[in-house]
Design a protein around this motif. Structure first.
Motif, PDB file in Angstrom:
ATOM      1  N   GLU A 261       0.825  -1.220   0.000  1.00 44.67           N
ATOM      2  CA  GLU A 261       0.000   0.000   0.000  1.00 44.67           C
ATOM      3  C   GLU A 261       0.860   1.271   0.000  1.00 44.67           C
ATOM      4  OE1 GLU A 261       0.371  -2.049   2.499  1.00 44.67           O
ATOM      5  OE2 GLU A 261       0.890  -0.831   4.250  1.00 44.67           O
ATOM      6  N   LEU A 262       2.182   1.117   0.159  1.00 47.62           N
ATOM      7  CA  LEU A 262       3.085   2.268   0.036  1.00 47.62           C
ATOM      8  C   LEU A 262       3.838   2.229  -1.297  1.00 47.62           C
ATOM      9  CD1 LEU A 262       4.552   2.416   3.662  1.00 47.62           C
ATOM     10  CD2 LEU A 262       2.712   3.802   2.684  1.00 47.62           C
ATOM     11  N   LEU A 263       3.419   1.333  -2.197  1.00 47.76           N
ATOM     12  CA  LEU A 263       3.999   1.187  -3.538  1.00 47.76           C
ATOM     13  C   LEU A 263       5.403   0.618  -3.488  1.00 47.76           C
ATOM     14  CD1 LEU A 263       2.442   4.521  -4.593  1.00 47.76           C
ATOM     15  CD2 LEU A 263       1.936   2.394  -5.793  1.00 47.76           C
ATOM     16  N   ARG A 264       5.699  -0.123  -2.407  1.00 43.36           N
ATOM     17  CA  ARG A 264       6.995  -0.776  -2.283  1.00 43.36           C
ATOM     18  C   ARG A 264       6.936  -2.145  -2.952  1.00 43.36           C
ATOM     19  NH1 ARG A 264       8.068   0.873   4.073  1.00 43.36           N
ATOM     20  NH2 ARG A 264       8.949   2.911   3.610  1.00 43.36           N
ATOM     21  N   VAL A 265       8.065  -2.542  -3.495  1.00 42.26           N
ATOM     22  CA  VAL A 265       8.156  -3.761  -4.302  1.00 42.26           C
ATOM     23  C   VAL A 265       8.845  -4.864  -3.502  1.00 42.26           C
ATOM     24  CG1 VAL A 265       9.292  -4.766  -6.327  1.00 42.26           C
ATOM     25  CG2 VAL A 265       8.232  -2.499  -6.490  1.00 42.26           C
ATOM     26  N   GLY A 266       8.240  -6.051  -3.468  1.00 42.91           N
ATOM     27  CA  GLY A 266       8.884  -7.223  -2.865  1.00 42.91           C
ATOM     28  C   GLY A 266       9.216  -7.031  -1.393  1.00 42.91           C
ATOM     29  N   GLY A 267       8.450  -6.186  -0.694  1.00 46.54           N
ATOM     30  CA  GLY A 267       8.716  -5.947   0.723  1.00 46.54           C
ATOM     31  C   GLY A 267       9.994  -5.173   0.982  1.00 46.54           C
ATOM     32  N   ARG A 268      10.546  -4.571  -0.064  1.00 46.51           N
ATOM     33  CA  ARG A 268      11.808  -3.831   0.082  1.00 46.51           C
ATOM     34  C   ARG A 268      11.521  -2.335   0.183  1.00 46.51           C
ATOM     35  NH1 ARG A 268      16.353  -6.505  -1.177  1.00 46.51           N
ATOM     36  NH2 ARG A 268      16.084  -8.652  -1.881  1.00 46.51           N
ATOM     37  N   PRO A 269      11.882  -1.719   1.292  1.00 51.42           N
ATOM     38  CA  PRO A 269      11.596  -0.286   1.434  1.00 51.42           C
ATOM     39  C   PRO A 269      12.423   0.583   0.486  1.00 51.42           C
ATOM     40  CG  PRO A 269      12.879  -1.098   3.298  1.00 51.42           C
ATOM     41  CD  PRO A 269      12.484  -2.304   2.496  1.00 51.42           C
ATOM     42  N   GLU A 270      13.490   0.014  -0.113  1.00 49.21           N
ATOM     43  CA  GLU A 270      14.320   0.833  -1.010  1.00 49.21           C
ATOM     44  C   GLU A 270      13.907   0.678  -2.474  1.00 49.21           C
ATOM     45  OE1 GLU A 270      15.191  -2.014   0.164  1.00 49.21           O
ATOM     46  OE2 GLU A 270      16.428  -3.118  -1.260  1.00 49.21           O
ATOM     47  N   ALA A 271      12.817  -0.071  -2.744  1.00 47.58           N
ATOM     48  CA  ALA A 271      12.374  -0.253  -4.128  1.00 47.58           C
ATOM     49  C   ALA A 271      10.890   0.061  -4.237  1.00 47.58           C
ATOM     50  CB  ALA A 271      12.651  -1.686  -4.587  1.00 47.58           C
TER      51      ALA A 271
END
Lengths: 402, 62
Positions: A261-271
């Protein structure tokens, strides 16, 4: 802040991401990589003003915000693979770039028909080069045009072709009405009538099985055995997300790249992912992740996703809210416009006329459990303005999720 | 802050009115009217209006 954010994709989503990273306070390097040779440009006119010869390229180019002037643009270059664990991407010029933050903004490409027949004479409309090639063929005297797919782009191209004075244009679709998926039957019937009155022909409820011709296309063969003569074919049968470069990272790439829901990919906060490559849940509705190809989405997603990425990279403890945009879309066809707010597609089983009459300009409301989920106006400026009056109501409604 | 709208591009979508109602409005004929020299405090909403204009007709001159 030091380090590098790599933005993969240099269209509207990539541009807005770069601008919003600066707006969110990122002062490190930003590198944007894109496969087209151009700086980001506005695509909606490609199926309308550009095809009609009314808009030169200079009028399409976006003007990046001044805060984004130090962004590095690597154009004509494609991202070919990524190692999310190592935080690197490989480019098609053989180089590898390390990043601290990654923005996935590689967008979509047109889906192509796989049925047999020649390729020459068959077009799609996604890039400026596509539109210029198609315009060259549409402006040949006596051109007979077949548009495969009666969605947004198909209907817009058919309308533009009529305006250019082609000999004939026929729209083919396996569904019974144009744009019936996003609009529902009531409005789709009104749309069909408007197109037919302006000279567009339709072959509906029938699919395409092949293309006639040796070196180039001369006709389109339909499932019922009929053959439509064609000098020019436009394939507008949907999109495929550009996600192949993300393979091998354990991501859900079944339709675009899945985000939280924050538009993060694969559970990675840097992607993060932005634009129409992102399959995101909308907290305003049912929370089901969807890709959305509306023009407003690259800007909306970039604004939200950039905040979450910069918050992570700067170690901020700031509480972030789930992404919950109010969708909006428009489509200009002939001299009329479709204008939508909200999510009509969630209320297709309960469609009501709110204003006007389907025989003329009309405003239609879509409902779920008696509640308005979206509106679409069809017609001139007055009815589009009446749609806007429902926008505030749609914004105020509580989420559909409970 | 100086705001310039290219009226040759504007097609009266009205998205700017939602983003920055203190600066942009629609007149009775449905055509765009705007404040050409809004206060700097309105910069965020004017930038938002420029972003969401489908024709990209809004320019901010500092």
């Amino acid at each position: 802040m030091t380090g590098r954010i790599l933005v993969a994709g240099a269209s509207l989503g990539g541009l807005r991401a770069a601008e919003q990273l600066r707006a969110a306070g990122w002062t490190g390097a930003v590198t944007v990589v894109g496969d087209e040779p151009h700086m980001p440009y506005n695509r909606p006119p490609l199926s309308k003003e550009v095809l009609a010869g009314k808009a030169p390229f200079a009028s399409l180019a976006f003007t990046p915000r001044s805060a984004a002037q130090d962004v590095e643009w690597r154009l004509g270059t494609k991202v070919v693979s990524a190692g999310l664990a190592e935080r690197t991407v490989a480019l098609d010029d053989g180089s590898t770039v390390s990043y601290d933050g990654l923005v996935v903004a590689t967008g979509v490409r047109p889906r192509r028909l796989r049925c047999p027949g020649p390729l020459t004479g068959r077009h799609t409309v996604r890039t400026l080069a596509d539109a210029q090639r198609l315009r060259d063929e549409l402006t040949r005297p006596g051109a007979r045009v077949v548009v495969v797919g009666a969605g947004f782009i198909g209907c817009e191209v058919a309308a533009t072709a009529v305006g250019l004075g082609v000999a004939e244009v026929t729209v083919v679709d396996p569904l019974p009405l144009p744009m019936v998926g996003p609009l529902g039957a009531l409005l789709a019937r009104a749309l069909l009538r408007r197109h037919e009155e302006r000279g567009v022909r339709f072959a509906l409820g029938v699919g395409v099985t092949g293309f006639e011709g040796e070196d180039r296309v001369t006709g389109v063969r339909l499932a019922d055995g009929a053959v439509l003569p064609a000098d020019v074919v436009v394939e507008s049968v949907g999109s495929v997300a550009n996600v192949e470069w993300l393979e091998g990272n354990g991501l859900d790439l079944s339709d675009g790249v899945l985000t939280d829901e924050l538009l993060r990919v694969g559970g990675r906060p840097e992607a993060i992912a932005v634009g129409d490559v992102a399959r995101f849940p909308n907290a305003r509705y049912d929370g089901v992740p969807r890709r959305v190809e509306h023009w407003s989405i690259p800007t909306d997603t970039a604004k939200h996703a950039a905040k979450s990425l910069v918050a992570h990279l700067s170690g901020s403890e700031q509480e972030l809210t789930p992404f919950a945009p109010l969708p909006t879309f428009w489509s200009d066809q002939h001299e009329f416009r479709l204008q939508s707010f909200g999510a009509p597609v969630l209320g297709l089983d309960d469609v009501r006329v709110l204003d006007g009459d389907p025989e003329g300009d009309v405003l239609v409301g879509y409902h779920l459990d008696g509640r308005l989920t979206g509106v679409v106006a069809l017609g001139g400026h007055a009815v589009a303005t009446s749609a806007a009056r429902y926008r505030a109501q749609l914004l105020k409604q509580p989420a559909l999720t409970s | 802050m100086k705001v310039v709208v290219d009226m040759n591009k504007c097609q009266d979508h009205g998205q700017c009115v939602f983003a920055a109602p203190d600066v942009f409005s629609m007149d009775d004929d449905g055509h765009l009217a705007y404040v050409p020299d809004p206060a700097d405090a309105l910069r965020d909403e004017v930038e938002e209006a420029a972003d969401v204009c489908p024709l990209q007709a809004i320019r901010i001159e500092d």
